[in-house]
Scaffold this active site. Sequence first.
Site, short mmCIF file in Angstrom:
data_model
loop_
_atom_site.label_atom_id
_atom_site.label_comp_id
_atom_site.label_asym_id
_atom_site.label_seq_id
_atom_site.Cartn_x
_atom_site.Cartn_y
_atom_site.Cartn_z
N ASP A 24 40.14 44.37 31.23
CA ASP A 24 40.55 42.99 31.53
C ASP A 24 40.45 42.08 30.31
O ASP A 24 41.14 41.09 30.21
CB ASP A 24 39.69 42.44 32.67
CG ASP A 24 40.01 43.16 33.98
OD1 ASP A 24 41.20 43.27 34.30
OD2 ASP A 24 39.07 43.65 34.63
N ASN A 69 36.41 52.16 29.59
CA ASN A 69 35.77 52.47 30.87
C ASN A 69 35.86 53.97 31.13
O ASN A 69 36.36 54.72 30.31
CB ASN A 69 36.44 51.66 32.00
CG ASN A 69 37.91 51.96 32.08
OD1 ASN A 69 38.31 53.08 32.37
ND2 ASN A 69 38.74 50.95 31.79
N LYS A 127 43.57 41.64 46.17
CA LYS A 127 44.35 41.97 44.95
C LYS A 127 45.82 42.17 45.28
O LYS A 127 46.70 41.76 44.52
CB LYS A 127 43.79 43.25 44.30
CG LYS A 127 42.65 42.95 43.35
CD LYS A 127 42.15 44.17 42.61
CE LYS A 127 40.86 43.78 41.88
NZ LYS A 127 40.07 44.91 41.45
N LYS A 173 48.30 39.63 43.41
CA LYS A 173 49.22 40.20 42.41
C LYS A 173 50.62 40.45 42.97
O LYS A 173 51.47 40.99 42.28
CB LYS A 173 48.62 41.50 41.85
CG LYS A 173 47.28 41.28 41.14
CD LYS A 173 46.88 42.48 40.29
CE LYS A 173 45.57 42.21 39.56
NZ LYS A 173 45.40 43.03 38.37
N ASP A 177 48.04 40.93 32.27
CA ASP A 177 47.96 41.70 33.51
C ASP A 177 49.31 42.42 33.69
O ASP A 177 50.32 41.80 34.05
CB ASP A 177 47.67 40.76 34.70
CG ASP A 177 47.34 41.55 35.95
OD1 ASP A 177 48.03 42.55 36.22
OD2 ASP A 177 46.37 41.17 36.64
O1 PMT Z 1 41.26 58.04 36.12
P1 PMT Z 1 40.35 58.55 37.21
O2 PMT Z 1 39.03 59.02 36.65
O3 PMT Z 1 41.00 59.60 38.06
O4 PMT Z 1 40.01 57.34 38.16
C1 PMT Z 1 41.00 56.74 38.93
C2 PMT Z 1 40.86 55.22 39.00
C3 PMT Z 1 39.50 54.86 39.57
C4 PMT Z 1 41.00 54.61 37.59
C5 PMT Z 1 42.02 54.71 39.93
O5 PMT Z 1 41.89 55.32 41.18
C6 PMT Z 1 41.96 53.20 40.15
O6 PMT Z 1 41.37 52.70 41.09
N1 PMT Z 1 42.60 52.42 39.22
C7 PMT Z 1 42.57 50.94 39.22
C8 PMT Z 1 41.29 50.48 38.61
C9 PMT Z 1 40.98 48.99 38.89
O7 PMT Z 1 40.05 48.67 39.51
O8 PMT Z 1 41.88 48.21 38.52
P2 PMT Z 1 41.81 46.59 38.65
O9 PMT Z 1 41.18 46.18 39.91
O10 PMT Z 1 41.27 46.08 37.38
O11 PMT Z 1 43.34 46.29 38.71
C10 PMT Z 1 44.12 46.24 39.90
C11 PMT Z 1 45.50 46.71 39.56
O12 PMT Z 1 46.03 45.94 38.49
C12 PMT Z 1 45.58 48.14 39.11
O13 PMT Z 1 46.78 48.69 39.61
C13 PMT Z 1 45.63 48.04 37.59
O14 PMT Z 1 46.30 49.13 36.98
C14 PMT Z 1 46.38 46.74 37.39
N2 PMT Z 1 46.00 45.99 36.16
C15 PMT Z 1 44.77 45.51 35.98
C16 PMT Z 1 44.46 44.77 34.87
C17 PMT Z 1 45.45 44.55 33.91
N3 PMT Z 1 45.19 43.87 32.82
N4 PMT Z 1 46.67 45.06 34.08
C18 PMT Z 1 46.97 45.78 35.19
O15 PMT Z 1 48.09 46.26 35.34
#
Ligand code: PMT
Length: 401
Positions: A279, A210, A337, A341, A306
């Site tokens: 994911d 991504n 979320k 989580k 996760d």
């Molecule tokens: O890197 P940049 O260009 O500065 O951009 C920053 C960012 C947009 C990446 C950051 O601000 C941000 O929002 N990161 C989370 C991205 C996201 O949408 O994550 P998620 O909704 O898939 O996950 C939610 C949370 O679970 C996050 O804390 C993620 O790190 C965590 N997660 C998700 C999936 C997974 N398999 N393991 C995780 O730990």
Amino acid sequence: MPTLTNKRILLGITGGIAAYKCAELSRLFTRAGAEVRVVMTRAAQEFVTPLTMQALTGNRVLMDLLDFEAEAAMGHIELARWADLVLVAPASADFLARTAHGRADDLLSTLILATSAPIAIAPAMNQGMWSDPGTRQNLDEVRGRGYHVFGPAEGDQACGDVGPGRMVEPADLFASCAELFSGEPLAGRHLLITGGPTREAIDPVRFLSNHSSGKMAYALAAEAAAAGARVTLISGPVSLPTPDRVTRIDVTSAEDMLAATMERIADADAFIGVAAVADYRPANQTAGKIKKDKASMAIDLVRNPDIISEVAGLNPRPLVVGFAAETEDVTANGREKLERKQLDLLFANNATETFNSDEVAATAISAEGEVEIPRARKEAVARKMLELIAERLPVSVEAPA
Ligand code: PMT
């Protein structure tokens, strides 16, 4: 014992019998997590050997302003910038006089002029020299410049006199210096941060990923280290330099990121999941490059672990802070979320404005409610986020071993 994780102490030793106490003093600093670099005047070397100080600090002791080799390694201006605190102990009457007059004729006096770090001195001299009007005047002069003056203590002196002029004992001097950093909100804390994207291999040359640039995570890591924290940054592939004083662990896939996290989570006070973790990953990675001989193809995907949920499921667990980049209903989706989580805090941001941008706006979501963080550079937003994180950390900080 207070912690001084990441702190950089420039210890200037001048000529006086109390110089031997600097061995103990530097040991106290290094045990508290600080890095110590020692500068000795010519007279100081008559009382304690540079080799002793080098062995105790693990750093080369610097003695001369015009030392070609030392300048090539870390020049004196660089050294002046490096320090978080310059401590001169013992500070002799001669050093005080030369400093009060702004002299720059040896390495230590030059560093004192060049540094913008706080300066502390621990005077040590004969009681008559201490009471002399010239010394008093010099002391008033440096106090007026904002130097911290610790001591001297009163008592028996090496010369047989009794009175004020003894250097403050190392433990008390260490405590006074540590006090100068005590206002830092994250002093002594360990923050484990994930950042950047993950890459999930399809074949040896292709991957799913991504647009995360790592900027948000790196800004948080840099600001946390500046606020006194020990920071471990587990980073997916990005092209950013490692922030000063941050330990960086490079990983590629979500599975690598999970393993690196679990290896280091035990002593973390807070886990901050900034990473945009993929994911899903291809169910099978082919050994050879996939040929483009078909009109269409399908890749079978399986769910990745996760990471943040695994951390939230630990017992005991650190403070767990998540991020959510959403394209619609940012706050509502963020709260969903947070709850699903089982996070302590979550920063929701708008995906279309955040990825790879230098700026961000975020909503901090927790059980207590929501706090809006207005759009600003990621460094400034990171400072606000860290304030909210620091407020939620348990009060006690364990002493370093
Ligand atoms: O890197 P940049 O260009 O500065 O951009 C920053 C960012 C947009 C990446 C950051 O601000 C941000 O929002 N990161 C989370 C991205 C996201 O949408 O994550 P998620 O909704 O898939 O996950 C939610 C949370 O679970 C996050 O804390 C993620 O790190 C965590 N997660 C998700 C999936 C997974 N398999 N393991 C995780 O730990």
